[in-house]
Design an enzyme around this catalytic site. Structure first.
Site, PDB file in Angstrom:
ATOM      1  N   ASP A   1     -20.440  19.682 -39.869  1.00 18.37           N
ATOM      2  CA  ASP A   1     -19.550  20.522 -40.672  1.00 18.37           C
ATOM      3  C   ASP A   1     -18.229  20.590 -39.919  1.00 18.37           C
ATOM      4  O   ASP A   1     -18.094  21.306 -38.935  1.00 18.37           O
ATOM      5  CB  ASP A   1     -20.163  21.921 -40.835  1.00 18.37           C
ATOM      6  CG  ASP A   1     -19.188  22.918 -41.466  1.00 18.37           C
ATOM      7  OD1 ASP A   1     -18.171  22.477 -42.022  1.00 18.37           O
ATOM      8  OD2 ASP A   1     -19.458  24.134 -41.392  1.00 18.37           O
TER       9      ASP A   1
ATOM     10  N   LYS B   1      -7.208  20.713 -40.553  1.00 20.17           N
ATOM     11  CA  LYS B   1      -7.876  20.359 -41.810  1.00 20.17           C
ATOM     12  C   LYS B   1      -6.949  20.634 -42.998  1.00 20.17           C
ATOM     13  O   LYS B   1      -7.081  20.026 -44.055  1.00 20.17           O
ATOM     14  CB  LYS B   1      -9.164  21.168 -41.933  1.00 20.17           C
ATOM     15  CG  LYS B   1     -10.103  20.733 -43.036  1.00 20.17           C
ATOM     16  CD  LYS B   1     -11.409  21.477 -42.894  1.00 20.17           C
ATOM     17  CE  LYS B   1     -12.373  21.179 -44.019  1.00 20.17           C
ATOM     18  NZ  LYS B   1     -13.646  21.897 -43.849  1.00 20.17           N
TER      19      LYS B   1
ATOM     20  N   GLU C   1     -18.963  20.416 -49.152  1.00 13.56           N
ATOM     21  CA  GLU C   1     -19.555  21.510 -48.382  1.00 13.56           C
ATOM     22  C   GLU C   1     -20.505  22.374 -49.214  1.00 13.56           C
ATOM     23  O   GLU C   1     -21.613  22.699 -48.755  1.00 13.56           O
ATOM     24  CB  GLU C   1     -18.447  22.355 -47.752  1.00 13.56           C
ATOM     25  CG  GLU C   1     -17.707  21.616 -46.638  1.00 13.56           C
ATOM     26  CD  GLU C   1     -16.417  22.285 -46.224  1.00 13.56           C
ATOM     27  OE1 GLU C   1     -16.088  23.348 -46.799  1.00 13.56           O
ATOM     28  OE2 GLU C   1     -15.731  21.752 -45.332  1.00 13.56           O
TER      29      GLU C   1
ATOM     30  N   ASP D   1     -18.251  29.651 -51.160  1.00 14.68           N
ATOM     31  CA  ASP D   1     -18.004  29.173 -49.798  1.00 14.68           C
ATOM     32  C   ASP D   1     -16.578  29.532 -49.376  1.00 14.68           C
ATOM     33  O   ASP D   1     -15.616  28.845 -49.726  1.00 14.68           O
ATOM     34  CB  ASP D   1     -18.227  27.657 -49.743  1.00 14.68           C
ATOM     35  CG  ASP D   1     -17.969  27.067 -48.368  1.00 14.68           C
ATOM     36  OD1 ASP D   1     -17.768  27.841 -47.412  1.00 14.68           O
ATOM     37  OD2 ASP D   1     -17.965  25.832 -48.245  1.00 14.68           O
TER      38      ASP D   1
END
Length: 614
Positions: free
Chosen positions: A11, A72, A177, A203
């Site tokens: 992850d 990211k 994810e 999420d």
């Protein structure tokens, strides 16, 4: 499949990353060298070395301009992107515009200016996760499944694969994810029943937000719709607090902090801690000694104030939930479980708003919010390499396209061939024709996005179909087929129906984001960093060995009272030499391993004959 070695699930988070592996018939979350199960996605550069993970985060308050985090949010994006421009204002490190409008991170490493891409920084984090897994397993690791936000576009997924490639990993698959989290939820809750359930995965992490609806039974996980924002998460909540407290400090002390990266970095660290505290406390205090210009800072913040600062962001999350339900053509009552994933879902107000939206429905907190995504990725990695048990080998994951795919028309309109939220793998076809008389070739430009004008979307690639028989405009019949496989690799084929002549282009997730020369340079640098890190570790080990020997000898000298047992001149000589050796160590910190080793040998030849007598 055993000869492939272990396959891991990673992850790769905005703020923290996690790695897991299938071992002894279950998933094992792998702790790092600090014994922690999550590792900061952070890289720091200084005059001596490069630090990754916890070590990098620890030096952030002292070295903010060369400590890089949150990349990211940069990966696969253009520097001119308004979202990138928004983030740049909050980061203490410098981001500049590189070639082809690519954002470049400007740092100082070992006294020299260095420009890094987001892929390079991400590859350093992935290398760290790879090393954590190798230290734990005791064998080299090559294969990995890496997760990305469900709403990442093709360019961002490509860039993530490139980062994995630079780190030395064979990226088996890039999966969403929420899909990975759904696997973790499914293994814990659903193998006792084959009845299909509709599950909403909420999420909310450190830098991105995804919401997905999946139809799940005992062995099939089918995504029905996704929504979200790749620039919404815990870092935004931190930034709101930082802005609030900076204004408070400036109001009280009439001092401008806007250009002081170190003070802002210390404030951000304190705000992140306060945010965590407010998840289980009604109020907390931020206190920073010698915060700026010798002035201490202390201020109280209540949970209510924190919620007020971020309420519009919390409500945005709920808006995406509503959108996801509409895209799936479902109502609230059709959802059997609402599953919380990501560290920011611990915020009480987020949970309350979500529960209120679902009319008081109890939220599912049965899976670990920080570890569930790595857990699901590791299951998929074991599945793809045949290392899991028969129970997981039967799992089938059906993902969807995050954005629409289509062809640019002559008037710059976007002709959608594959609508977003289409289940993949898939094949879709559409007819096109010529736009001019006697036209013998057609250029097809493939775009991704939701805007009606193609130029407002993302150009993936283009190709030409030639040798079309000359005819008036609109006569030629050209069939265009979009074929997306399970790995998200898109093949676009154009066929002239009259002649059967065709051409195609493969838009994979591993090419196009960087040139071959750029990737080769990054691979060379990654290998050089690896060798430098190994050499540095040898130096540290040699220096530590020498230090331990010197201090052990000093301890023995005093504990055994050698000053009284030895002749005065000999005792004084040994005491002076120990003191001299300690001073030598303080003055020689950055020399080569052989110097430390030779120094130890010299000291041993003098001291051991004396100390061994006692």
């Amino acid at each position: 499949m055993a000869d492939q070695g272990p396959a891991i699930g990673i992850d790769l988070g905005t703020t923290y990353s996690c790695v897991a592996v299938w071992q002894r018939d279950r998933i094992q979350i792998i702790p790092n060298d600090q014994g922690l199960r999550i590792t900061p996605s952070c890289v720091a550069f200084n005059d001596i070395e490069r630090l990754v993970g916890d070590a990098a985060m620890n030096v952030f308050p002292m070295n903010p301009a060369n400590t890089v985090f949150g990349v990211k949010r940069l990966i696969g994006r253009r520097f001119s992107d308004p979202l990138v421009q928004r983030d740049v204002k909050h980061w203490p490190f410098q981001v500049i515009c590189g070639a082809r409008d690519k954002p470049m991170i400007d740092v100082t490493s070992k006294g020299q200016k260095k420009k890094c891409t987001a892929e390079e920084i991400s590859s350093m984090v992935l290398t760290k996760m790879k090393e954590i897994a190798e230290d734990f397993l005791g064998v080299p690791v090559k294969n990995a499944v890496i997760t990305v936000p469900a709403y990442f576009n093709d360019s961002q997924r490509k860039a993530t694969r490139v980062a994995g490639y630079i780190s030395g990993l064979n990226v088996l698959r890039v999966i969403a994810e929420p899909t990975a989290a759904a696997v973790a939820y499914g293994l814990d809750n659903m193998f006792s029943s084959s009845e299909e359930k509709n599950v909403l995965i909420f999420d909310l992490g450190g830098g991105t937000f995804d919401v997905s609806i999946l139809a799940m039974d005992k062995s099939t996980f089918k995504v029905k719709s996704i929504a979200g924002d790749t620039h919404l998460g815990g870092e935004d909540f931190d930034s709101r607090m930082v802005n609030h407290f900076v204004k408070e400090f400036e109001r009280k002390h009439r001092k401008d902090l806007s250009n002081n990266a170190r003070a802002l970095g210390r404030m951000r660290t304190a705000c992140e801690k306060a945010k965590r505290n407010l998840s289980f406390m009604s109020h907390t205090t931020i206190a920073i000694d010698c915060f700026y210009d010798g002035v201490d800072f202390q201020c109280k913040i209540t949970r209510a104030k924190f919620e007020e600062l971020n309420m519009d962001l919390f409500e945005q999350c709920i808006g995406h939930v509503d959108k996801c339900l509409k895209d799936a053509e479902m109502d609230k009552k059709s959802i059997h479980d609402v599953v919380l994933v990501g560290g920011s879902t611990r915020i009480p107000k987020v949970q309350q708003l979500l529960q209120d939206f679902f009319d008081g429905k109890e939220l599912c907190k049965s899976i670990h919010p920080d570890e569930a995504i790595a857990y699901g990725a590791a299951v998929q990695a074991a599945n793809l390499t045949g290392q899991g048990n028969p129970e997981i080998q039967d799992l089938v994951l059906w993902d969807v396209t995050p954005l629409s795919l289509g062809i640019r028309e002559i008037n710059d309109s976007m002709s959608v061939v594959v609508p977003r939220n289409t289940t993949i793998p898939t094949k879709k076809e559409q007819g096109f024709t010529t736009t001019c008389d006697d036209q013998t070739s057609v250029t097809f430009q493939v775009y991704e996005g939701e805007r009606p004008k193609a130029s407002d979307n993302i150009l993936l690639d283009k190709f030409v179909l030639s040798e079309i028989p000359a005819a008036p405009r609109g006569v030629a019949k050209i069939n265009v087929r979009f074929d997306i496989d399970a790995n998200g690799i898109l093949t676009v084929t154009a066929t002239d129906r009259t002649t059967g002549n065709e051409n195609h282009i493969i838009i994979s997730n591993v090419t196009g984001i960087l040139s071959k020369d750029e990737i080769d340079r990054m691979l060379d640098e990654a290998e050089r960093f690896k060798l430098e890190d190994e050499e540095l570790k040898k130096n540290f080990d040699a220096k530590n060995s020498l230090e331990n020997y010197v201090y052990r000898t000093r301890a023995a000298f005093f504990s055994k009272n050698l000053a009284c047992e030895l002749p005065a001149s000999e005792a004084k000589k040994l005491e002076d030499e120990i003191k001299s050796a300690i001073e030598w160590l303080d003055e020689h910190k950055d020399i080569q391993v052989d110097v430390f080793e030779n120094k130890r040998k010299d000291l041993e030849s003098i001291w051991n004959p004396i100390v061994s007598k006692f």
